[in-house]
Design a protein around this motif. Structure first.
Motif, PDB file in Angstrom:
ATOM      1  N   ASN A  51       0.763  -1.192   0.043  1.00 54.52           N
ATOM      2  CA  ASN A  51       0.122  -0.152   0.167  1.00 54.52           C
ATOM      3  C   ASN A  51       0.888   1.179  -0.155  1.00 54.52           C
ATOM      4  O   ASN A  51       0.382   2.424   0.099  1.00 54.52           O
ATOM      5  CB  ASN A  51      -1.046  -0.074   1.107  1.00 54.52           C
ATOM      6  CG  ASN A  51      -0.357   0.497   2.323  1.00 54.52           C
ATOM      7  OD1 ASN A  51       0.807   0.571   2.787  1.00 54.52           O
ATOM      8  ND2 ASN A  51      -1.416   0.892   3.351  1.00 54.52           N
ATOM      9  N   HIS A  80      -2.856   8.192  -3.609  1.00 59.66           N
ATOM     10  CA  HIS A  80      -3.785   8.166  -2.598  1.00 59.66           C
ATOM     11  C   HIS A  80      -4.940   7.381  -3.009  1.00 59.66           C
ATOM     12  O   HIS A  80      -5.758   6.660  -2.232  1.00 59.66           O
ATOM     13  CB  HIS A  80      -4.537   9.612  -2.245  1.00 59.66           C
ATOM     14  CG  HIS A  80      -3.265  10.589  -1.928  1.00 59.66           C
ATOM     15  ND1 HIS A  80      -2.505  10.312  -0.688  1.00 59.66           N
ATOM     16  CD2 HIS A  80      -2.691  11.627  -2.690  1.00 59.66           C
ATOM     17  CE1 HIS A  80      -1.520  11.259  -0.603  1.00 59.66           C
ATOM     18  NE2 HIS A  80      -1.548  11.959  -1.821  1.00 59.66           N
ATOM     19  N   ARG A  83      -4.101   3.921  -2.197  1.00 57.71           N
ATOM     20  CA  ARG A  83      -4.328   3.426  -1.109  1.00 57.71           C
ATOM     21  C   ARG A  83      -5.709   3.200  -0.626  1.00 57.71           C
ATOM     22  O   ARG A  83      -5.973   2.320   0.354  1.00 57.71           O
ATOM     23  CB  ARG A  83      -3.878   4.450  -0.082  1.00 57.71           C
ATOM     24  CG  ARG A  83      -2.283   4.388   0.085  1.00 57.71           C
ATOM     25  CD  ARG A  83      -1.434   5.379   1.005  1.00 57.71           C
ATOM     26  NE  ARG A  83       0.109   5.395   0.882  1.00 57.71           N
ATOM     27  CZ  ARG A  83       0.617   6.680   0.667  1.00 57.71           C
ATOM     28  NH1 ARG A  83      -0.114   7.663   0.726  1.00 57.71           N
ATOM     29  NH2 ARG A  83       1.911   6.542   0.392  1.00 57.71           N
ATOM     30  N   ARG A  84      -6.603   3.882  -1.193  1.00 55.00           N
ATOM     31  CA  ARG A  84      -8.191   3.716  -1.027  1.00 55.00           C
ATOM     32  C   ARG A  84      -8.496   2.267  -1.550  1.00 55.00           C
ATOM     33  O   ARG A  84      -9.466   1.912  -1.078  1.00 55.00           O
ATOM     34  CB  ARG A  84      -8.806   4.694  -1.788  1.00 55.00           C
ATOM     35  CG  ARG A  84      -8.904   6.099  -0.744  1.00 55.00           C
ATOM     36  CD  ARG A  84      -9.779   7.000  -1.399  1.00 55.00           C
ATOM     37  NE  ARG A  84      -9.698   7.769  -2.565  1.00 55.00           N
ATOM     38  CZ  ARG A  84      -8.970   8.846  -2.566  1.00 55.00           C
ATOM     39  NH1 ARG A  84      -8.579   9.295  -1.355  1.00 55.00           N
ATOM     40  NH2 ARG A  84      -8.689   9.576  -3.636  1.00 55.00           N
ATOM     41  N   MET A  88      -6.147  -1.049   5.414  1.00 53.90           N
ATOM     42  CA  MET A  88      -4.802  -1.678   6.191  1.00 53.90           C
ATOM     43  C   MET A  88      -4.997  -1.647   7.774  1.00 53.90           C
ATOM     44  O   MET A  88      -5.897  -0.705   8.023  1.00 53.90           O
ATOM     45  CB  MET A  88      -3.886  -0.575   6.023  1.00 53.90           C
ATOM     46  CG  MET A  88      -2.260  -1.105   6.565  1.00 53.90           C
ATOM     47  SD  MET A  88      -1.449  -2.461   5.600  1.00 53.90           S
ATOM     48  CE  MET A  88      -0.033  -1.938   5.843  1.00 53.90           C
ATOM     49  N   ALA A 107     -12.504   8.052   5.475  1.00 54.23           N
ATOM     50  CA  ALA A 107     -12.019   7.802   4.350  1.00 54.23           C
ATOM     51  C   ALA A 107     -13.010   8.166   3.278  1.00 54.23           C
ATOM     52  O   ALA A 107     -12.610   8.745   2.204  1.00 54.23           O
ATOM     53  CB  ALA A 107     -11.561   6.464   4.280  1.00 54.23           C
ATOM     54  N   THR A 110     -12.881  11.702   2.605  1.00 52.02           N
ATOM     55  CA  THR A 110     -11.584  12.112   1.995  1.00 52.02           C
ATOM     56  C   THR A 110     -11.700  11.959   0.347  1.00 52.02           C
ATOM     57  O   THR A 110     -11.298  12.849  -0.437  1.00 52.02           O
ATOM     58  CB  THR A 110     -10.216  11.429   2.367  1.00 52.02           C
ATOM     59  OG1 THR A 110     -10.507   9.970   2.060  1.00 52.02           O
ATOM     60  CG2 THR A 110      -9.905  11.736   3.472  1.00 52.02           C
ATOM     61  N   SER A 111     -12.520  10.946  -0.067  1.00 49.91           N
ATOM     62  CA  SER A 111     -12.702  10.890  -1.429  1.00 49.91           C
ATOM     63  C   SER A 111     -13.967  11.559  -2.107  1.00 49.91           C
ATOM     64  O   SER A 111     -14.525  11.485  -3.035  1.00 49.91           O
ATOM     65  CB  SER A 111     -12.818   9.348  -1.832  1.00 49.91           C
ATOM     66  OG  SER A 111     -13.636   8.629  -0.955  1.00 49.91           O
ATOM     67  N   ARG A 159     -13.146   0.944  10.068  1.00 50.95           N
ATOM     68  CA  ARG A 159     -12.209   2.082   9.252  1.00 50.95           C
ATOM     69  C   ARG A 159     -11.761   1.606   7.863  1.00 50.95           C
ATOM     70  O   ARG A 159     -11.761   2.349   6.965  1.00 50.95           O
ATOM     71  CB  ARG A 159     -11.239   2.947  10.007  1.00 50.95           C
ATOM     72  CG  ARG A 159     -11.398   4.379   9.841  1.00 50.95           C
ATOM     73  CD  ARG A 159     -10.367   4.776  10.800  1.00 50.95           C
ATOM     74  NE  ARG A 159      -9.147   4.279  10.892  1.00 50.95           N
ATOM     75  CZ  ARG A 159      -8.077   4.277  11.836  1.00 50.95           C
ATOM     76  NH1 ARG A 159      -8.473   5.107  13.065  1.00 50.95           N
ATOM     77  NH2 ARG A 159      -6.991   3.634  11.901  1.00 50.95           N
ATOM     78  N   ALA A 160     -10.984   0.292   7.992  1.00 52.34           N
ATOM     79  CA  ALA A 160     -10.365   0.048   6.678  1.00 52.34           C
ATOM     80  C   ALA A 160     -11.317  -0.432   5.847  1.00 52.34           C
ATOM     81  O   ALA A 160     -11.045  -0.350   4.561  1.00 52.34           O
ATOM     82  CB  ALA A 160      -9.436  -1.180   7.265  1.00 52.34           C
ATOM     83  N   SER A 162     -14.149   1.064   5.228  1.00 51.42           N
ATOM     84  CA  SER A 162     -15.105   2.089   4.933  1.00 51.42           C
ATOM     85  C   SER A 162     -14.890   2.441   3.439  1.00 51.42           C
ATOM     86  O   SER A 162     -15.904   3.118   2.903  1.00 51.42           O
ATOM     87  CB  SER A 162     -14.960   3.170   5.772  1.00 51.42           C
ATOM     88  OG  SER A 162     -13.684   3.685   5.683  1.00 51.42           O
ATOM     89  N   HIS A 163     -13.726   2.312   2.714  1.00 50.19           N
ATOM     90  CA  HIS A 163     -13.698   2.843   1.393  1.00 50.19           C
ATOM     91  C   HIS A 163     -13.815   1.675   0.626  1.00 50.19           C
ATOM     92  O   HIS A 163     -13.108   1.470  -0.548  1.00 50.19           O
ATOM     93  CB  HIS A 163     -12.429   3.609   1.421  1.00 50.19           C
ATOM     94  CG  HIS A 163     -11.256   2.966   1.836  1.00 50.19           C
ATOM     95  ND1 HIS A 163     -10.135   2.186   1.286  1.00 50.19           N
ATOM     96  CD2 HIS A 163     -10.610   3.287   3.064  1.00 50.19           C
ATOM     97  CE1 HIS A 163      -9.421   1.783   2.135  1.00 50.19           C
ATOM     98  NE2 HIS A 163      -9.683   2.504   3.141  1.00 50.19           N
TER      99      HIS A 163
END
Lengths: 251, 242
Positions: A51, A80, A83-84, A88, A107, A110-111, A159-160, A162-163
């Motif tokens: 990643n 970025h 990584r989405r 992780m 996340a 952020t997108s 959280r990991a 969520s995207h």
């Protein structure tokens, strides 16, 4: 079927020290690949290469190629966005200093997602998947860092997720989690396998045995063996050191 | 210690030496013309004049603080720590931030009051810049460094870009310490202002009669405010788990 990740002759150096000595392995779609091995064997480095969070380390260099869906990840301009696509989970839970809700919604935000209703759906889905929803649904506004260690780790898993990553990397996720919660998360992972590819780095060989379709054994930066989990944990894997490690003769 | 490290140390020492020589030359010059000092027109006759001028410096103070905070974020987040200019900037800022504020006060009095022979606003501007900028940069830097690497990694791993990581995670976590730095600076500025007022007032009263001099209430107000912001700043800079 095309490979999800193709790693060929991957070498990583921290300064003069070589952490990975030319690793080649393929990861199939929708499998759980267990990666086992003692400390300093390069397991975490491998995940960090995938990643591209290795780039926060000073003085590193990478040789060889890592391809995600056939595209070399080091040729991808938007790191970025890369990584989405990869979730992780780190060994110790890192609660971002935000509320539980904002932790999970971070996340997607952020997108560029701003719609409250959609975010609500995502937060509920991820927390449910991480087996945390029932415990926190009444206090989504409280600080994520105030949760207990095991809950925080499940929050980082939520959280990991969520995207909606294609690949989920778990780096010794069960260190800070009690056995019962670990079993619950493991059940979740078995379900998630249908939606994504999972890389499971673990110190607990039994965990790899329970969960993984295939298992890779690493030692001192070398990939010793990769095969079906049944073979690795059988009486006669290809390498003797694999047998010794799996059966607790060293490590 | 490798060669580049050595060069940086030498540059730092050289600047410090030059600064010392400058102070020494200026002060001896001033002592030399001692007799003239008292008759030099300053353009400022009382402490309250000076206070008025200080008020007009408040916008400048705010701008200087904001720019310093921005600069600190720039050097910490964008510059690589291994480059030589990062290390030189760091070294210089450390030196400037460690100079006691009294030195700046004396410099203001010496260079500008007595050499330029007029109390220019430029004097105050320069003093404020030297007082404010290094300290704010230093405290902001250490506040930024105090943010766990794991928080950054976690945020980056979620696909956030650098800007989002800074605004959403690093800045909120560093904020209490940055405010602490701001209060440190305010207390330094107030203390120097108090000193300057005493000098101004002493000067006028010496001409008339020294024994009639009384420290004005402005000075007491400034000093107590300075102490208050000192306490606030140390309170804010105590390590706390958020």
């Amino acid at each position: 079927m095309e490979n999800k990740i193709e790693i060929s002759d991957l070498k990583v150096y921290y300064g003069d020290k070589q952490a990975l000595n030319g690793i080649s392995l393929d990861v199939y779609p929708n499998e759980i690949l267990g990666i086992i091995g003692p400390a300093q064997s390069g397991k975490t480095t491998l995940l960090k290469v995938i990643n591209r969070t290795l780039e926060f380390t000073q003085d590193f260099s990478v040789e060889g190629s890592v391809k995600l869906d056939g595209v070399d990840i080091y040729s991808i301009g938007d790191v970025h966005a890369l990584r989405r696509r990869i979730g992780m989970v780190l060994p110790l839970p890192v609660g971002l200093p935000l509320s539980i809700y904002d932790n999970v919604a971070f996340a997607p935000r952020t997108s560029g997602l701003r719609d409250k209703a959609e975010l609500d759906v995502i937060v509920e889905r991820c927390l449910t998947q991480a087996a945390l929803w029932d415990e926190v649904k009444d206090r989504l506004d409280s600080l994520g860092t105030k949760l207990s260690g095991g809950q925080q780790q499940r929050l980082t898993i939520a959280r990991a997720l969520s995207h909606q990553p294609e690949i989920l990397c778990l780096d010794e996720f069960s260190i800070a989690v009690d056995p019962i919660t670990t079993m619950r998360i493991e059940d979740v992972l078995k379900d998630l396998k249908n939606e994504m590819t999972i890389l499971l780095v673990t110190n607990l060989v039994q965990q790899a045995k329970r969960l993984a379709n295939r298992t890779a054994f690493m030692l001192n930066g070398d990939l010793i063996e990769i095969d079906d989990t049944d073979v690795i944990f059988s009486e006669n894997p290809a390498e003797k050191s694999t047998y010794d490690y799996v059966n607790g003769n060293f490590g | 210690m490798n060669r580049s490290e050595l060069i940086i140390q030498i540059i730092a020492l050289a600047t410090l030496t030059i600064a010392c020589v400058l102070v020494w030359v200026v002060t001896t010059e001033v002592f030399h013309v001692e007799g003239e000092i008292l008759s030099v027109p300053m353009g400022i006759d009382s402490g309250s004049d000076l206070i008025d001028r200080l008020y007009s410096m408040i916008p400048l103070l705010c701008v200087a603080m904001l720019l310093s905070i921005a600069f600190a974020f720039y050097i910490e987040e964008w510059l690589s720590e291994t480059t030589w200019y990062y290390r030189i900037i760091n070294q210089q800022i450390s030196i400037l931030a460690n100079i006691p504020s009294l030195i700046y006060g004396i410099l203001v009095i010496c260079i500008f009051l007595f050499q330029v022979k007029e109390f220019l606003n430029f004097t105050l501007v320069l003093a404020i810049v030297f007082l404010v900028v290094p300290v704010i940069i230093r405290t902001t830097q250490s506040a930024i460094r105090g943010v766990d690497l794991s928080v950054r990694e976690a945020a980056y791993a979620l696909g956030a870009n650098r800007w989002q990581v800074i605004t959403d995670h690093v800045f909120p976590r560093a904020f209490p310490k940055i405010t602490g730095g701001i209060f440190t600076v305010i207390s330094r500025v107030l203390a120097i202002a108090a000193l300057l007022i005493i000098v101004c007032e002493l000067r006028t009263s010496i001409i008339q009669d020294v024994s009639s001099y009384e420290i004005s209430s402005d000075v007491f107000v400034l000093i107590s405010l300075a102490l208050l912001s000192c306490v606030l700043s140390s309170f804010l800079q105590i390590n706390r788990n958020s």
